[in-house]
Structure formats: structure tokens, C-alpha cells
Design an enzyme around this catalytic site. Sequence first.
Site, PDB file in Angstrom:
ATOM      1  CB  THR A  61      -0.903  -0.018   1.257  1.00  0.00           C
ATOM      2  OG1 THR A  61      -1.510   1.255   1.411  1.00  0.00           O
ATOM      3  CG2 THR A  61      -0.110  -0.284   2.530  1.00  0.00           C
ATOM      4  CG  ASP A  62      -1.160   4.969  -1.007  1.00  0.00           C
ATOM      5  OD1 ASP A  62      -1.728   4.332  -0.092  1.00  0.00           O
ATOM      6  OD2 ASP A  62      -1.745   5.835  -1.692  1.00  0.00           O
ATOM      7  CE1 TYR A 120      -3.396  -2.739   5.567  1.00  0.00           C
ATOM      8  CE2 TYR A 120      -3.327  -0.386   5.086  1.00  0.00           C
ATOM      9  CZ  TYR A 120      -3.361  -1.705   4.648  1.00  0.00           C
ATOM     10  OH  TYR A 120      -3.362  -1.976   3.302  1.00  0.00           O
ATOM     11  CE  LYS A 148      -0.043  -4.713   2.900  1.00  0.00           C
ATOM     12  NZ  LYS A 148      -0.471  -6.053   2.396  1.00  0.00           N
TER      13      LYS A 148
END
Length: 359
Positions: free
Chosen positions: A135-136, A161, A165
Amino acid sequence: MNNVLITGGAGFIGSNFVRYFLSIEPGIQIVNLDALTYAGNLENLKDLPDPGRYAFEEGDICDSSLVHRLIQQYQIDTVVHFAAESHVDRSILGPSQFIQTNIIGTFTLLEAVKQYWVDEKAFSLEHVRFHHISTDEVYGSLEPNAPPFSEITPYAPNSPYAASKASSDHIVRAYGHTYGLPISITNCSNNYGPYQFPEKLIPLVVLNALTGQPLPIYGDGKQIRDWLYVEDHCEAIWRVIRDGIPGETYNIGGDTQPSNIEIVELICSILDERLPDSPHFPHKSLIRHVADRPGHDRRYAIDNTKISRELGWQPRESLHSALRKTVDWYLANTEWVNAISNQKNHQSWLQGNYQERGG
Ligand code: NAD
Ligand code: TYD
């Protein structure tokens, strides 16, 4: 690419990818490993284009013996790893499962492919790939005039989160660097489209608006996300797996960066157009500002230069047309919507998250 293990293929992006991949790669066999958490749904995989080339295995990516067995049994040469806990608000209220699935689960998969591909030399390393979907959000939050995230932007994750990641990205990269495992990573922006679980902003707003419930905007609603239509994302992943250079990272964004309030107002105007006789017309009147998310990232934006220059990918969809398609999909798929809306876990999530915020 012959035998592909897809993890998390019963979730939103994974299920769209299974469908896309079967249609674009006529020679592959897919095995989908998914634990069917609250976010996994086999109804997302109905009507696959060539179901004979698809198998489902229910299980946890943290289960090392299961993962080792599946990789050997199906002679897996390609892994496309989607499985994760994916909702920021849930990670704030309960981070533990995020650490387990996103970090330990990714490590477990890497160990299994390393043993099979590197130690046992099941295939030549030129013919295998471990592709990790990220994810960014690993890059943190952008200042208003800062340039968009590129592949060399330093990591600065802000939520549990995003940190989980980021951690998994580092482990994947380290397995490439240390053991020569052919890995690739994509860091994409916020996805939207069919089959998205209605805890995320776009489907939540569509479904709340249909039943006349408040449309909750965290804080002032001026936060910015870079919205990517899920089918564009699937095409980008496919190009990276096929032609991306092992060891490399590619950013993927939708080239469209409205504020949250703008996107919610756009959804309301599409619903007004589609449902002019609704008792909730104009849907905009349902908007309510509620307590902000703790540590809420203000702005994300992706620079697509690398994937566009090296792999010839750019998003095909505009926000206006793809958001219309998305709203229409939710309007047309009432059975899917009703089944999810009645899920106990989802109901208690909505009550807990929004009552606390004053929504
Ligand atoms: P999702 O929450 O819709 O689906 C996740 C899937 O993983 C579910 O089917 C779930 O059952 C499965 N899963 C969860 N824990 C598991 C475990 N321990 N073992 C096996 N399966 C498990 O997520 P999504 O939105 O489809 O996201 C897919 C991937 O893309 C994730 O890695 C996420 O971090 C990443 N991503 C998502 C977005 C987005 O906007 N949705 C944006 C950037 C990156
Ligand atoms: P979300 O869809 O949860 O994705 P992410 O947190 O991964 O970006 O949220 C998108 C944006 O919308 C984010 O800035 C938080 C905001 N938001 C709301 O304002 N209200 C809501 O009810 C939700 C779920 C999100």
C-alpha cells in the site's frame, strides 16, 4: 507462469484479480488460499470465466505446514500475495491480528517458497516469482504541496495497519536481497470497485445512503486519497508479474485525488441521478461530520512514472465513469449487499466504530 498461488483471493482485490487473471492468462492454474475472515467471501468468486483452472483451499497463511504442503502439492511457481488485514480503523482498535497476518503470514509464505524454490531447486529461479501487494500508506502522510510518493520515498507508516504492511515489505525485500528469491512489490493507492467490503469509505457511503443512514465524514473531510479503480489495479499487477524486474518495487495510483468530502458528494449526486424518487433525496443531506480517526493521514498521492515508463501501464478509468460503474454494481447486486449487511460481525463493527464517534 503455470501454477499460481493467490492468497486472499476471496477478498475485494484478490477476487477481482482471480477473475481478471483467468481471463487474461489462458495457460495458468490458480490455487486460492484464503482463511475466509469477515472480509473473505466465496460469493465474490461466483461466475469465474474458466472455473476448471481454479481451486480453493480454506486456510491461514500463518499455518506453516499447510502453506508448505500446498506449495509442494500444486508445484507452485508464482505467488501473488494479497491476504492481509486491511482496514485502518480496525488496526487502531485491535492491532494484534494485523501483526499476525500481515507480518508473520508474509514471513511464513516466504519461508515456504524459499525452501521449495531456492533450497530444493524445484524450478530455475528465472521461472518463479513472489509478488507482494502493498500500500501507499507505508510512506505516511504528504504535506499539501509535497511531490507525490515515488518508489524512493522513505517509509514513514503512521497506523498499525501501515506499519504492519511496511514491515512485510521489508521482509519480502530482504528475502530477495539475501536469498536471491525473485520478488516484486507493488504499493498501490486506495482501490474501489465491485465486491469491496462495506467498511471502506466508498461502499459504506453507497449502502448507508440507500437506507437513509448518516454518511460519516471523519473530521473536516479534506483528507486526500488517490483513488484507483480495481480493474486498473489488476492490470498493473499482471504487467508487473509478467514483465517487472525481480527485486523491484512499482507504485500504482489512479491519478485522481479528490478530498473525502468531494468523493462523498459525488456519490450522492450519482445516487440522486439514479434514484430521483428516493425518500432520501437529496442524498447529500445525510452527510454528518463525526470524530476524526486518531493519527489520520492527511494526504496520499502516487507518482506513476516508473510503471508507466517501464511497463507501459496507466489507469484507463476516470473517477467519474468508474464511480458510476461502482455505484451501479452495488445497486444491481442486492443479494450480495444484503448478505454482507446482515453479517453479525459487520453490524457490531458499525455499531462500535460509529457510536463512539458520535455518528
Ligand atoms: P480484503 O480485506 O477485502 O481481503 C483480504 C482477504 O484476505 C480476505 O479474503 C481474507 O479472508 C483474507 N485473509 C485475511 N487474513 C488471512 C489469513 N491469515 N490467511 C489467509 N487469508 C486471510 O482486502 P483487500 O482490500 O482486497 O486488500 C488486498 C491487499 O491489498 C492487502 O494486502 C491490502 O493491504 C492491499 N491494499 C488494499 C488497498 C485497498 O484500497 N483495498 C489499497 C492498498 C493496498
Ligand atoms: P478507507 O476507505 O478506510 O481507506 P484508508 O483509510 O485505507 O485510506 O478511508 C478512506 C478515507 O475516508 C480516509 O481518509 C478515512 C475516511 N473515512 C471517513 O471519512 N469516514 C468513514 O466512515 C470511513 C470508513 C473512512
